[in-house]
Enzyme design. Sequence first.
Site, PDB file in Angstrom:
ATOM      1  N   ASP A   9       0.626  -1.575   0.295  1.00 39.61           N
ATOM      2  CA  ASP A   9      -0.269  -0.391  -0.085  1.00 39.61           C
ATOM      3  C   ASP A   9       1.106   1.402  -0.031  1.00 39.61           C
ATOM      4  O   ASP A   9       0.704   1.910   1.053  1.00 39.61           O
ATOM      5  CB  ASP A   9      -0.511  -0.050   0.409  1.00 39.61           C
ATOM      6  CG  ASP A   9      -0.307  -0.041   2.424  1.00 39.61           C
ATOM      7  OD1 ASP A   9      -0.638   0.358   3.630  1.00 39.61           O
ATOM      8  OD2 ASP A   9       0.766  -0.391   1.954  1.00 39.61           O
ATOM      9  N   ASP A  14       6.907   1.408   2.151  1.00 43.53           N
ATOM     10  CA  ASP A  14       6.601   0.338   1.113  1.00 43.53           C
ATOM     11  C   ASP A  14       7.055   0.327  -0.103  1.00 43.53           C
ATOM     12  O   ASP A  14       8.158   0.253  -0.766  1.00 43.53           O
ATOM     13  CB  ASP A  14       4.922   0.370   0.581  1.00 43.53           C
ATOM     14  CG  ASP A  14       3.555  -0.046   1.502  1.00 43.53           C
ATOM     15  OD1 ASP A  14       3.584   1.169   2.969  1.00 43.53           O
ATOM     16  OD2 ASP A  14       3.911  -0.735   1.253  1.00 43.53           O
ATOM     17  N   GLU A 164      -1.420  -2.820  15.390  1.00 41.36           N
ATOM     18  CA  GLU A 164      -0.210  -1.842  14.806  1.00 41.36           C
ATOM     19  C   GLU A 164      -0.865  -1.396  12.886  1.00 41.36           C
ATOM     20  O   GLU A 164      -2.283  -1.981  12.840  1.00 41.36           O
ATOM     21  CB  GLU A 164       0.217  -2.531  14.458  1.00 41.36           C
ATOM     22  CG  GLU A 164       1.880  -2.717  12.815  1.00 41.36           C
ATOM     23  CD  GLU A 164       1.399  -3.668  11.534  1.00 41.36           C
ATOM     24  OE1 GLU A 164       0.003  -4.221  11.635  1.00 41.36           O
ATOM     25  OE2 GLU A 164       1.511  -2.309  11.285  1.00 41.36           O
ATOM     26  N   ASN A 166      -1.280  -1.769   9.580  1.00 39.57           N
ATOM     27  CA  ASN A 166      -1.952  -3.255   8.806  1.00 39.57           C
ATOM     28  C   ASN A 166      -2.365  -3.922   9.755  1.00 39.57           C
ATOM     29  O   ASN A 166      -3.649  -4.025   8.675  1.00 39.57           O
ATOM     30  CB  ASN A 166      -0.566  -3.759   8.087  1.00 39.57           C
ATOM     31  CG  ASN A 166       0.471  -2.621   7.031  1.00 39.57           C
ATOM     32  OD1 ASN A 166      -0.028  -2.343   6.189  1.00 39.57           O
ATOM     33  ND2 ASN A 166       1.285  -3.462   7.118  1.00 39.57           N
ATOM     34  N   HIS A 234       9.380  -0.405   8.177  1.00 38.69           N
ATOM     35  CA  HIS A 234       8.613  -1.219   8.216  1.00 38.69           C
ATOM     36  C   HIS A 234       9.054  -2.178   7.545  1.00 38.69           C
ATOM     37  O   HIS A 234       9.389  -3.255   7.243  1.00 38.69           O
ATOM     38  CB  HIS A 234       7.353  -1.199   9.490  1.00 38.69           C
ATOM     39  CG  HIS A 234       7.136   0.041   9.743  1.00 38.69           C
ATOM     40  ND1 HIS A 234       7.679  -0.181  11.318  1.00 38.69           N
ATOM     41  CD2 HIS A 234       6.923   2.025   9.565  1.00 38.69           C
ATOM     42  CE1 HIS A 234       7.650   0.779  11.994  1.00 38.69           C
ATOM     43  NE2 HIS A 234       6.875   2.308  11.189  1.00 38.69           N
ATOM     44  N   ASP A 235       8.303  -1.871   6.222  1.00 34.21           N
ATOM     45  CA  ASP A 235       8.077  -2.488   5.296  1.00 34.21           C
ATOM     46  C   ASP A 235       9.825  -3.255   4.773  1.00 34.21           C
ATOM     47  O   ASP A 235       9.099  -4.455   4.287  1.00 34.21           O
ATOM     48  CB  ASP A 235       7.126  -2.445   4.226  1.00 34.21           C
ATOM     49  CG  ASP A 235       5.851  -1.701   4.462  1.00 34.21           C
ATOM     50  OD1 ASP A 235       5.400  -0.882   4.435  1.00 34.21           O
ATOM     51  OD2 ASP A 235       5.042  -2.366   6.085  1.00 34.21           O
TER      52      ASP A 235
HETATM   53  O1  RIB Z   1       2.609   0.442  11.069  1.00 30.17           O
HETATM   54  C1  RIB Z   1       3.721  -0.321   9.625  1.00 30.17           C
HETATM   55  C2  RIB Z   1       2.791  -0.462   8.672  1.00 30.17           C
HETATM   56  O2  RIB Z   1       1.639   0.335   8.470  1.00 30.17           O
HETATM   57  C3  RIB Z   1       4.126  -0.555   7.116  1.00 30.17           C
HETATM   58  O3  RIB Z   1       2.806  -0.847   6.568  1.00 30.17           O
HETATM   59  C4  RIB Z   1       3.976   1.153   6.526  1.00 30.17           C
HETATM   60  O4  RIB Z   1       3.046   1.178   5.400  1.00 30.17           O
HETATM   61  C5  RIB Z   1       2.336   1.515   7.079  1.00 30.17           C
HETATM   62  O5  RIB Z   1       1.152   1.026   6.137  1.00 30.17           O
HETATM   63 CA    CA Z   2       2.372  -0.998   4.076  1.00 30.13          CA
END
Ligand code: RIB
Ligand code: CA
Length: 308
Positions: A9, A14, A164, A166, A234-235
Amino acid sequence: MKKVLIDCDPGIDDALALALAAGSRDALDLVGVTTVGGNVDLPLTTANALALREFLDLGDVPVTPGSAGALLRHTVRADHVHGASGLGAVVLPAPVREPSEGHAVDFIVDALRAAPGEITLVAVGPLTNLALAVRREPRIVEWARDLVIMGGSYTRGNHNPAAEFNMLADPEAAAIVFGAGWTVTMIGLDVTLTAVVNAAVLDRMRPLGRLAELLVTGAQSYMAVTAEGGPAIHDACAVAYTLDPSLFTCVPAVVDVETAGLYTRGMTVVDFDLAGREPNALVATSLDVPGFWDLVIGAYERLAARLR
Ligand code: RIB
Ligand code: CA
């Protein structure tokens, strides 16, 4: 060469995850990118993925849009973090090519059916597309070589104390994915929050030519970068896991996703005490941060040399 399919996303982190994949062509065969509504709405996540495909020299990798929103309930967005466009202050050349026909769910199912045991699914957004794919064809849990997600946490959330982003964006989808019968490799906030772009890391990104426009501007859009701290990418951790799982410690666990709690909806309830139960997840508990940055910056340097 490891085949991966990235569901995302975009989203600044990302984008940096896709850049890591693009700089790792010697190790990763990116068979497809699918998009989902998440950080921003689906038209924007898809437009960003299309622009990134061309900016990152990803060639003919198909980009297929998927689900616009969550399976059941209100959709949460993160444009307050990723900006209205989803890429902060990053402005990429408008994409020339269109997305593929069809829906991401069919692309995922068809790709796995055609190459059973070969493709690692990497999901770095809400899990709506994966949940629908599991419902459309339950055998994908056998066909997928692995499933690696960026999501969840066994400590605290980021969108709120419990959840979190996602997972919160589609808790029902996450519950379906964790309950589907495969073993989910969960790269959660517990380790991704240590993958921070601080000033020293940013200095390693600055000399990377055109790619630095994405990396530096993206990181600085995400959060202020200081000597002590900055945004966590993160990703990129999920993609790094597919490249070098030895950077991570992962522990078997039973993970359930809260879908009803007034204050805890979207929480990943991680039980490391199996008590005789079969684990449904491998949960990341540590990351070799210096090793992570050596891997990531090395990939970015190779990509930057290609893009010049
Ligand atoms: O919590 C981090 C996630 O949420 C990552 O994937 C960031 O892109 C958001 O989508
Ligand atoms: Ca993401």
